[in-house]
Design an enzyme around this catalytic site. Structure first.
Site, PDB file in Angstrom:
ATOM      1  N   ASP A  54       1.996   7.597   1.767  1.00  0.00           N
ATOM      2  CA  ASP A  54       2.585   6.630   0.826  1.00  0.00           C
ATOM      3  C   ASP A  54       3.598   7.272  -0.125  1.00  0.00           C
ATOM      4  O   ASP A  54       3.479   7.159  -1.335  1.00  0.00           O
ATOM      5  CB  ASP A  54       1.487   5.955   0.005  1.00  0.00           C
ATOM      6  N   GLU A 223       0.561  -4.848   4.315  1.00  0.00           N
ATOM      7  CA  GLU A 223       0.396  -4.184   3.017  1.00  0.00           C
ATOM      8  C   GLU A 223       1.667  -3.443   2.631  1.00  0.00           C
ATOM      9  O   GLU A 223       2.696  -3.533   3.309  1.00  0.00           O
ATOM     10  CB  GLU A 223      -0.783  -3.215   3.071  1.00  0.00           C
TER      11      GLU A 223
END
Length: 335
Positions: A54, A223
């Protein structure tokens, strides 16, 4: 940006954005590996400490690239040339006391870094695997460097009975001065709330939680939203399918566009992202498996897609991927 992603496979702890690249030759050199036979480009060359999940990246005023990622108090890395990255500590040396209410391991995920009003801002998530008992935190720093962040607590939270999840935040600042925070994972999908620029918290004049992407049928796996505005359109990037399973990961990056920050976001075929829509920007090819957890940043040579992938030639190790983006034809294309 590990996430509390409902019903998805996880492997271990998370280490939590003819023309080819004719790149800047010095500090911003950026060379692509040879193109594979697929329709998708290989990530640009990066070296050093590049095991990440991420990733979010920004270029500081002195030209240094600051990169933060999931795990360990939000891992910090720096680079002077966007190629060689070195660890420089963590955003937080001491976990804020409220983290323990959402993560027994005090392990934050999915940071988002930006620069607004003369200071660096960071939104991030605190949760645990499989839980929607989650919260998004907010911090600022005058330098953006590791260990310099001041936390201001919770921006938005969800509970175990919520039908959406407060993780994977991304701040978008519109040209009219309005701030928006997108976030979400699985369950009923991706959401957006308005933010007060004076506090960095939710705007009291609009408490609406807007839906911007969802998968009402089949898997709920969507997401990691990222919103940018280019050429009069708002573009929503999101990660679809299974993350964090090494070489078994099926993560991919999709996008849609809208004429309003709150949507509706439609893909190239006109399908609403609230109804399983989304056009693929980057997916698995060759050794580069499950790209996702993306962010988008603007640099001197164009927009960058910054993400992680799983290296099929290194036992599925999660690594940093960076590609330039083209907007030719009104849609993002990685190259």
């Amino acid at each position: 940006m590990i996430h509390a992603k409902s019903a998805r496979t996880r492997a271990g702890s998370r280490f939590r954005r003819g023309r080819r690249l004719a790149v800047l030759a010095a500090a911003t050199a950026f060379a692509l590996l040879p193109t594979s036979a697929s329709a998708y480009p290989n990530p640009g060359r990066v070296t050093g400490d590049i095991v990440v999940h991420d990733p979010t990246m920004i270029r500081a005023s002195d030209g240094t690239y600051l990169l933060y990622s999931t795990h360990g108090g939000l891992e910090a890395r720096t680079s002077t040339d966007r190629i060689a990255f070195s660890r420089s500590g963590n955003a937080f040396n001491t976990p804020p006391s409220w983290w323990k209410n959402y993560s027994s391991s005090n392990d934050p995920w999915a940071p988002d870094i930006s620069y607004q009003g003369g200071k660096y801002l960071m939104y991030y998530a605190v949760s645990s695997f499989g839980s929607s008992n989650s919260a998004i935190g907010f911090a600022t720093s005058s330098s953006g460097k590791a260990g310099t962040w001041t936390d201001y607590g919770i921006v938005h939270s969800t509970t175990g009975s919520s039908n959406y999840n407060a993780i994977d935040p991304n701040l978008f600042v519109d040209g009219d001065g309005k701030w928006w925070l997108s976030f979400g994972s699985w369950w009923s999908g991706l959401k957006m709330i308005r933010i007060d620029p004076s506090t960095g918290k939710q705007y009291s004049g609009d408490k609406t939680v807007y839906g911007i992407a969802s998968r009402p049928t089949g898997t709920k796996a969507v997401e990691a939203p990222t919103v940018v505005k280019r050429n009069g359109y708002y573009y929503l990037f999101a990660s679809y399918d299974t993350c964090c399973a090494g070489t078994s990961s099926t993560y991919k990056i999709k996008a849609g566009r809208a004429t309003s920050p709150t949507g509706p976001y439609l893909d190239k075929n006109g399908v609403n992202m609230m109804n399983n829509g989304g056009s693929v920007v980057l997916e698995s090819h060759g050794r580069y498996i499950g790209p996702g957890g993306q962010s988008v940043m603007s640099d001197v040579d164009g927009d960058l897609l910054v993400y992680h992938y799983y290296d099929g030639e290194d036992n599925g190790t999660p690594k940093l991927g960076v590609n330039l983006l083209s907007w030719s034809g009104g849609w993002p294309t990685a190259y």
